[in-house]
Scaffold this motif. Structure first.
Motif, PDB file in Angstrom:
ATOM      1  N   ILE A 356      66.568  37.141  36.601  1.00 25.51           N
ATOM      2  CA  ILE A 356      65.931  36.874  37.497  1.00 25.51           C
ATOM      3  C   ILE A 356      64.883  36.477  36.215  1.00 25.51           C
ATOM      4  N   VAL A 357      63.799  35.649  36.660  1.00 18.56           N
ATOM      5  CA  VAL A 357      62.488  34.900  36.021  1.00 18.56           C
ATOM      6  C   VAL A 357      61.697  35.609  35.936  1.00 18.56           C
ATOM      7  N   GLU A 358      60.617  36.345  35.020  1.00 18.09           N
ATOM      8  CA  GLU A 358      59.159  37.341  35.100  1.00 18.09           C
ATOM      9  C   GLU A 358      58.397  36.132  34.670  1.00 18.09           C
ATOM     10  N   LEU A 359      57.041  36.344  35.541  1.00 18.96           N
ATOM     11  CA  LEU A 359      56.030  35.982  35.417  1.00 18.96           C
ATOM     12  C   LEU A 359      54.881  37.474  35.708  1.00 18.96           C
ATOM     13  N   GLU A 360      54.093  37.010  33.900  1.00 18.54           N
ATOM     14  CA  GLU A 360      52.942  38.426  34.229  1.00 18.54           C
ATOM     15  C   GLU A 360      51.803  38.109  34.520  1.00 18.54           C
ATOM     16  N   LEU A 361      51.093  38.518  35.143  1.00 17.87           N
ATOM     17  CA  LEU A 361      49.771  39.152  35.743  1.00 17.87           C
ATOM     18  C   LEU A 361      49.023  39.433  34.421  1.00 17.87           C
ATOM     19  N   ASP A 362      48.186  39.420  33.930  1.00 15.58           N
ATOM     20  CA  ASP A 362      47.640  39.936  32.633  1.00 15.58           C
ATOM     21  C   ASP A 362      46.343  41.154  33.372  1.00 15.58           C
ATOM     22  N   VAL A 363      46.473  41.973  33.459  1.00 16.24           N
ATOM     23  CA  VAL A 363      45.604  42.930  34.127  1.00 16.24           C
ATOM     24  C   VAL A 363      43.953  42.998  33.678  1.00 16.24           C
ATOM     25  N   PRO A 364      43.721  43.136  32.145  1.00 13.91           N
ATOM     26  CA  PRO A 364      42.305  42.531  31.400  1.00 13.91           C
ATOM     27  C   PRO A 364      42.316  41.206  31.781  1.00 13.91           C
ATOM     28  N   THR A 365      43.221  40.620  31.467  1.00 13.83           N
ATOM     29  CA  THR A 365      42.585  39.024  32.240  1.00 13.83           C
ATOM     30  C   THR A 365      42.163  38.620  33.853  1.00 13.83           C
ATOM     31  N   LEU A 366      42.307  39.548  34.807  1.00  8.72           N
ATOM     32  CA  LEU A 366      42.147  39.691  36.310  1.00  8.72           C
ATOM     33  C   LEU A 366      41.220  39.883  36.483  1.00  8.72           C
ATOM     34  N   LEU A 367      40.436  41.046  35.806  1.00  9.32           N
ATOM     35  CA  LEU A 367      39.232  41.822  35.797  1.00  9.32           C
ATOM     36  C   LEU A 367      38.094  40.739  35.056  1.00  9.32           C
ATOM     37  N   ASP A 368      38.332  39.717  34.375  1.00  7.81           N
ATOM     38  CA  ASP A 368      37.789  39.030  33.867  1.00  7.81           C
ATOM     39  C   ASP A 368      37.295  37.923  34.628  1.00  7.81           C
ATOM     40  N   PRO A 369      36.016  38.045  35.351  1.00  6.37           N
ATOM     41  CA  PRO A 369      35.513  36.487  36.310  1.00  6.37           C
ATOM     42  C   PRO A 369      35.809  35.960  34.899  1.00  6.37           C
ATOM     43  N   THR A 371      38.522  34.562  33.304  1.00 10.19           N
ATOM     44  CA  THR A 371      39.665  34.008  32.870  1.00 10.19           C
ATOM     45  C   THR A 371      40.280  33.983  34.273  1.00 10.19           C
ATOM     46  N   HIS A 372      39.610  34.919  35.608  1.00 11.89           N
ATOM     47  CA  HIS A 372      40.132  35.138  36.737  1.00 11.89           C
ATOM     48  C   HIS A 372      41.191  33.823  37.665  1.00 11.89           C
TER      49      HIS A 372
END
Length: 510
Positions: A356-369, A371-372
């Motif tokens: 597998i190759v993993e890619l991360e969606l960073d939750v604090p970054t997503l919650l910031d309009p 940087t989303h």
């Protein structure tokens, strides 16, 4: 809030072996083949608050839309039951109520047009999370609008395969150390749907804020089921009136078959019930028994048949899409949104297995309009590149960051969960619009629901069976951009630590 958990006298301190829990109980009662009698009963319509209710069954339709046309399509299928994916566990309370109302009103119209009698099952979590009593209250009210009075609300959260059983009205779950009352589990501390009681009579009182007291809750015990059989259970059911709740013991599929048979007979005599259950009851009330897990050979046959249908444009729900020009890739897409400890351990085992190759969606970054959008675009671009590189030999895992972010209260926590899920499935939608993965697997209840509806655009599908015994559903999309792509619905709270790695290994050998 007082977070101490009262202990029932029937709950020993600490984990216990299942053999000890069931010691001295009557032997199982075999009622034989019940398929014909189940077929003669009302059509079972399962309103599933996330997609994982299909884990116990095979070859039943699944709808993610509740238009009258879609419901009529499902009612025309030669099956004892079908699912409507409501995904209400991810909604605010008012929205969950409204969605249930919409579905029942559309269903009533569709059923009148098709002349098919039905019974409603509100499928909830086997670890007791979700909108109870809201959903059963709404269903009862809506049936009342059609002139149908509900006599009883059956509460049966048992899920046999992962070890969620009810004995003496106390609900238990299996852990590595043994059986524990479910209120001692991490699921009882859920930010949105937490609770303090394992005795379902006390749980009903707790969840109804005292509107229904413990003493008002009827019971169907293992003794009733195994010694009295369908006749005794039917007698208890026949005495219910006014929507009275009844909690049901179950420690084996055989127990559920007895109860289902009694229900069909009571309904044939004019009684009406609303069911609030876990996945295993669905199997029994559908007239099915446990089927072997789907292996690589069977998965290949399902995929080949779906591919042939896709090429022929065979499904009646097909909207005449233009020729599919997306490249088919040899690797799969795995999306992980669940944050429970079991999911994290399963992801660790998949990581250790490799490939597998993993890619991360960073939750604090997503919650910031601010940087989303850029963060999402970057993850999509990287995932597409990896999937197109068939020589990479790796499936792509897109996961949310493992640190759980919660709000100040249950409503805020749901908003955060919805935001993160929307981002996760947005990546799926973009990717599947560009390439055709060899499979898509979604881990987590909200994640798998949103992936089905928003990520893959599934409106009608067939649940073909399970990837592991009694858990992890395989859906065959019947139309839309996902047709021909196996879709695996993997709950956050089921399986051993190796389960995710085992399922992916099967998918790779197709």
């Amino acid at each position: 809030m007082n977070t101490s958990r009262p202990t029932s006298p029937s709950e020993p301190a600490g984990p216990v072996p299942v053999e000890q829990l069931l010691a001295g109980r009557p032997p199982l009662l075999d009622v034989g083949d019940t398929v014909d009698e189940i077929h003669s009963g009302r059509r079972l319509v399962v309103l599933d608050d996330d997609p994982t209710g299909t884990q116990s069954i095979a070859d039943l339709p699944v709808l993610t839309s509740w238009s009258v046309a879609d419901l009529r399509w499902a009612l025309r299928q030669p099956t004892t039951a079908f699912f409507v994916l409501t995904n209400t566990r991810s909604l605010a309370e008012a929205d969950a109520a409204q969605r249930n109302r919409e579905i029942v009103r559309a269903l009533d119209e569709a059923a009148r047009l098709e002349q098919v009698p039905y019974v409603l099952l509100s499928r909830g979590d086997s670890t007791l999370r979700g909108y109870y009593p809201l959903e059963t209250d709404v269903l009862t009210e809506e049936l009342g609008r059609t002139g149908v009075d509900v006599d009883g609300v059956l509460i049966c959260p048992a899920y046999i395969e992962p070890g969620r059983v009810t004995v003496d009205s106390v609900h238990w779950m299996r852990t590595n150390e043994g059986m524990i009352p479910v209120a001692d589990s991490e699921f009882a501390r859920d930010a949105s749907f937490g609770y303090h009681h394992s005795d379902l009579r006390d749980w009903v009182e707790e969840k109804t804020a005292g509107r229904i007291g413990r003493d008002q809750v009827a019971t169907i015990t293992l003794t009733d089921i195994r010694e009295g059989g369908p006749d005794r259970v039917q007698q208890i059911l026949s005495e219910l009136t006014g929507g009275r709740p009844v909690v049901v013991d179950a420690a084996d599929d055989a127990d559920l078959r007895v109860v289902s048979l009694a229900l069909v007979r009571a309904e044939a005599e004019g009684k009406t019930f609303v069911y609030r259950t876990g996945p295993s009851f669905v199997r029994a009330r559908s007239g099915q028994t446990a089927t072997p897990a789907i292996d690589a050979a069977r998965l290949a046959r399902i995929t080949a048949a779906a591919g042939a249908d896709n090429a022929a444009g065979a499904d009646s729900a097909d909207t005449g899409d233009a020729e599919d020009t997306r490249p088919a890739v040899t690797r799969g897409l795995i999306v992980v949104g669940s944050h429970v400890g079991l999911t994290t351990r399963q992801l660790d085992r998949l990581r250790a297995a490799g490939g597998i190759v993993e890619l991360e969606l960073d939750v604090p970054t997503l919650l910031d309009p601010a940087t989303h959008d850029a963060h999402l675009a970057d993850v999509v671009a990287r995932a597409e590149e990896l999937l197109r590189r068939n020589d990479s030999g790796s499936d792509v895992v897109i996961r949310t960051s493992r640190t759980l972010v919660t709000g100040g209260d249950a409503a805020d926590s749901l908003v955060i969960a919805r935001t993160v899920s929307a981002a996760l499935v947005g990546t799926v939608r973009e990717l599947v619009g560009r390439v055709r993965p060899s499979f898509v697997l979604a881990k987590g209840g909200i994640t798998s629901s949103d992936t089905a509806t928003e990520g893959l655009g599934i409106r009608r599908a067939w649940s073909r069976g399970t990837m592991l015994p009694g858990i992890v559903s395989l859906w065959e999309p019947a139309e839309g951009p996902a047709r021909g792509i196996p879709y695996i619905v993997f709950a956050g709270n089921v399986g051993t630590d190796d389960a995710l790695a085992d399922v992916v290994a099967t998918l790779r050998h197709t």
